[in-house]
Motif scaffolding. Structure first.
Motif, PDB file in Angstrom:
ATOM      1  N   PHE A 131       0.853  -1.357  -0.035  1.00  0.00           N
ATOM      2  CA  PHE A 131      -0.188  -0.174   0.002  1.00  0.00           C
ATOM      3  C   PHE A 131       0.963   1.374   0.054  1.00  0.00           C
ATOM      4  N   SER A 132       2.210   1.107   0.802  1.00  0.00           N
ATOM      5  CA  SER A 132       2.843   2.380   0.992  1.00  0.00           C
ATOM      6  C   SER A 132       3.500   2.578  -0.804  1.00  0.00           C
ATOM      7  N   ILE A 133       3.600   1.366  -1.265  1.00  0.00           N
ATOM      8  CA  ILE A 133       4.380   1.909  -2.516  1.00  0.00           C
ATOM      9  C   ILE A 133       3.384   2.347  -3.558  1.00  0.00           C
ATOM     10  N   LEU A 134       2.169   1.774  -3.429  1.00  0.00           N
ATOM     11  CA  LEU A 134       1.188   2.155  -4.443  1.00  0.00           C
ATOM     12  C   LEU A 134       0.689   3.608  -4.142  1.00  0.00           C
ATOM     13  N   GLY A 135       0.634   4.028  -2.878  1.00  0.00           N
ATOM     14  CA  GLY A 135       0.243   5.487  -2.360  1.00  0.00           C
ATOM     15  C   GLY A 135       1.357   6.434  -2.711  1.00  0.00           C
TER      16      GLY A 135
ATOM     17  N   PRO B 145       6.832  12.122  -1.771  1.00  0.00           N
ATOM     18  CA  PRO B 145       6.060  11.835  -0.741  1.00  0.00           C
ATOM     19  C   PRO B 145       6.634  10.987   0.538  1.00  0.00           C
ATOM     20  N   GLN B 146       6.249  11.497   1.687  1.00  0.00           N
ATOM     21  CA  GLN B 146       6.584  10.730   2.826  1.00  0.00           C
ATOM     22  C   GLN B 146       5.291   9.724   3.342  1.00  0.00           C
ATOM     23  N   VAL B 147       5.618   8.594   3.784  1.00  0.00           N
ATOM     24  CA  VAL B 147       4.808   7.792   4.101  1.00  0.00           C
ATOM     25  C   VAL B 147       4.751   7.576   5.607  1.00  0.00           C
ATOM     26  N   GLY B 148       3.380   7.938   6.250  1.00  0.00           N
ATOM     27  CA  GLY B 148       3.397   7.556   7.737  1.00  0.00           C
ATOM     28  C   GLY B 148       2.451   6.277   7.976  1.00  0.00           C
ATOM     29  N   LEU B 149       2.760   5.453   8.885  1.00  0.00           N
ATOM     30  CA  LEU B 149       1.969   4.356   9.276  1.00  0.00           C
ATOM     31  C   LEU B 149       1.213   4.823  10.477  1.00  0.00           C
TER      32      LEU B 149
ATOM     33  N   SER C 134      13.520   0.673   0.062  1.00  0.00           N
ATOM     34  CA  SER C 134      13.951   1.797  -0.721  1.00  0.00           C
ATOM     35  C   SER C 134      12.914   2.603  -1.821  1.00  0.00           C
ATOM     36  N   LEU C 135      11.920   1.994  -2.012  1.00  0.00           N
ATOM     37  CA  LEU C 135      10.954   2.506  -2.863  1.00  0.00           C
ATOM     38  C   LEU C 135       9.884   3.532  -2.349  1.00  0.00           C
ATOM     39  N   ILE C 136      10.228   3.728  -0.897  1.00  0.00           N
ATOM     40  CA  ILE C 136       9.471   4.884  -0.431  1.00  0.00           C
ATOM     41  C   ILE C 136      10.205   5.586   0.670  1.00  0.00           C
ATOM     42  N   ASN C 137       9.673   6.972   0.975  1.00  0.00           N
ATOM     43  CA  ASN C 137      10.377   7.827   1.981  1.00  0.00           C
ATOM     44  C   ASN C 137       9.386   7.564   3.187  1.00  0.00           C
ATOM     45  N   PHE C 138       9.809   6.727   4.078  1.00  0.00           N
ATOM     46  CA  PHE C 138       9.364   6.490   5.337  1.00  0.00           C
ATOM     47  C   PHE C 138       9.541   7.725   6.421  1.00  0.00           C
ATOM     48  N   PHE C 139       8.049   8.072   6.762  1.00  0.00           N
ATOM     49  CA  PHE C 139       8.424   9.186   7.830  1.00  0.00           C
ATOM     50  C   PHE C 139       8.489   8.535   9.173  1.00  0.00           C
TER      51      PHE C 139
ATOM     52  N   VAL D  16       1.345  10.393   2.833  1.00  0.00           N
ATOM     53  CA  VAL D  16       0.632   9.108   2.525  1.00  0.00           C
ATOM     54  C   VAL D  16       0.459   8.548   3.907  1.00  0.00           C
ATOM     55  N   ILE D  17      -0.650   8.115   4.189  1.00  0.00           N
ATOM     56  CA  ILE D  17      -1.068   7.280   5.597  1.00  0.00           C
ATOM     57  C   ILE D  17      -1.353   5.946   5.082  1.00  0.00           C
ATOM     58  N   VAL D  18      -0.593   5.014   5.644  1.00  0.00           N
ATOM     59  CA  VAL D  18      -0.830   3.465   5.440  1.00  0.00           C
ATOM     60  C   VAL D  18      -1.765   3.018   6.876  1.00  0.00           C
ATOM     61  N   CYS D  19      -2.676   2.091   6.258  1.00  0.00           N
ATOM     62  CA  CYS D  19      -3.306   1.392   7.549  1.00  0.00           C
ATOM     63  C   CYS D  19      -4.214   0.191   7.042  1.00  0.00           C
ATOM     64  N   ASP D  20      -4.617  -0.615   7.699  1.00  0.00           N
ATOM     65  CA  ASP D  20      -5.482  -1.699   7.297  1.00  0.00           C
ATOM     66  C   ASP D  20      -6.953  -0.854   6.903  1.00  0.00           C
ATOM     67  N   GLY D  21      -7.690  -1.587   5.906  1.00  0.00           N
ATOM     68  CA  GLY D  21      -8.906  -1.216   5.632  1.00  0.00           C
ATOM     69  C   GLY D  21      -9.963  -0.885   6.680  1.00  0.00           C
ATOM     70  N   PHE D  22      -9.936  -1.538   7.861  1.00  0.00           N
ATOM     71  CA  PHE D  22     -10.928  -1.657   8.942  1.00  0.00           C
ATOM     72  C   PHE D  22     -10.636   0.047   9.626  1.00  0.00           C
ATOM     73  N   THR D  23      -9.447   0.379   9.905  1.00  0.00           N
ATOM     74  CA  THR D  23      -9.058   1.586  10.510  1.00  0.00           C
ATOM     75  C   THR D  23      -9.223   2.569   9.637  1.00  0.00           C
ATOM     76  N   GLY D  24      -8.916   2.424   8.107  1.00  0.00           N
ATOM     77  CA  GLY D  24      -8.841   3.538   7.369  1.00  0.00           C
ATOM     78  C   GLY D  24     -10.278   4.049   7.175  1.00  0.00           C
ATOM     79  N   ASN D  25     -11.175   2.857   7.030  1.00  0.00           N
ATOM     80  CA  ASN D  25     -12.488   3.166   6.634  1.00  0.00           C
ATOM     81  C   ASN D  25     -13.116   4.011   8.006  1.00  0.00           C
ATOM     82  N   ILE D  26     -13.065   3.469   9.190  1.00  0.00           N
ATOM     83  CA  ILE D  26     -13.400   4.294  10.340  1.00  0.00           C
ATOM     84  C   ILE D  26     -12.948   5.734  10.290  1.00  0.00           C
TER      85      ILE D  26
END
Length: 313
Positions: A158-162, A175-179, A204-209, A224-234
């Motif tokens: 997801f982080s790569i796609l985002g 773009p910085q990626v946050g978990l 190496s494909l992402i810039n992890f924050f 970019v915020i990465v999370c599971d779909g349950f958390t993200g949908n809420i």
């Protein structure tokens, strides 16, 4: 360029979808054509009412509609002549370059997965959405609901796609990626986030924050915020409620105005072999217009090819 639109999808279809298509047409060049999937007999009177030349659009006649409450898999199979089913068939055959609908979300996911399919190497495609930042601009969050249960390798993808989507469609240079987690420290969180953190850090494909907390949802931390779909949908549904609350309370505020889903069009399914966008069920003409223009941007950016290149290695 041929942009496919399900004209029968959404609570206010076909009027809202047709009016959105008319509005979008003004922003398309002569070589960018809208292909409408649905019942032309219902479409024609709306075009006539607004003195719009029907020859500006292409049409694919369908006789069935997948309702919002129908079982997605059964409906796709049993309603082969529905606007969604036919749209995905043409997308698969390359007759259109993208497909968007404000109809049954599950049917759109099933259609994307079983017609155009996931890009080789992508384990699970994800739904992305826009989250406004307090000081301007926005973040991209995924997954927003396609995958309630995830493994660490899914969040890494997801982080790569985002990241690629943010860079090539929205021109965010690095773009910085946050978990999303319940604490900033690497060791905090569930087994899923604890295991995912080092995988993101070494990728190496992402810039992890690093980790984000719920209070970071609207600030400047990460793109970019990465999370599971349950958390993200809420989080998405909670964010959407802010705009409705400000309207009910009579509050006029520029920041909360940017929570209006109409501005962003729809939510793309990232990780499949063609641009596919899911619109909100209550999409207005303005939302439909922006969903069409979002499709256009995805095609022009060639982001699908960027995905394929990244996952081929």
């Amino acid at each position: 360029m041929k942009i496919g639109l399900d004209i029968m999808g959404g609570d206010y279809a076909p009027k809202a979808t047709v009016l959105g298509a008319i509005a979008a047409h003004q922003n398309l060049s002569k070589d960018q054509n809208l292909v409408l999937f649905g019942d032309k007999e219902q479409i024609t009177p709306i075009l006539a009412e607004h003195n719009f030349n029907p020859d500006h659009f292409e049409y694919v006649q369908t006789t069935e509609v997948i309702g919002m409450g129908e079982h997605p898999t059964k409906a796709i199979v049993q309603k082969a002549n529905s606007s969604i089913s036919v749209g995905f068939q043409q997308l698969k055959e390359g007759k259109i370059d993208s497909f968007a609908s404000a109809g049954n979300t599950g049917a759109m996911l099933v259609g994307a997965m079983f017609s155009v399919k996931a890009i080789p190497g992508v384990l699970r495609p994800a739904i992305s959405t826009i989250i406004p930042k307090l000081k301007g601009g926005f973040k991209i969050m995924l997954d927003a609901g396609a995958n309630a249960d995830c493994k660490p390798e899914h969040l890494v993808q997801f982080s790569i796609l985002g990241s690629l989507y943010a860079k090539h469609v929205y021109q965010i240079a690095e773009p910085q990626v946050g978990l999303m987690n319940l604490g900033e420290e690497a060791e905090k969180g569930s087994l899923l986030t604890q295991t995912t953190y080092p995988l993101l850090k070494e990728n190496s494909l992402i810039n992890f924050f690093g980790n984000l907390e719920g209070r970071d949802l609207f600030n400047e931390k990460a793109d970019v915020i990465v999370c599971d779909g349950f958390t993200g949908n809420i989080m998405l549904k909670l964010a959407e409620s802010f705009y409705v609350l400000t309207l009910k309370k009579g509050i006029k505020d520029e920041f909360f105005d940017r929570f209006n889903y109409e501005q962003y069009g729809g939510s793309p399914i990232l990780g499949v072999n063609a641009p596919v966008i899911i619109g909100h069920g209550i999409s207005s003409p303005e939302a439909i217009k922006n969903m069409i223009l979002q499709s256009k941007s995805m095609i022009e950016s060639q982001v699908i090819e960027k995905f394929k290149t990244a996952f081929s290695s």
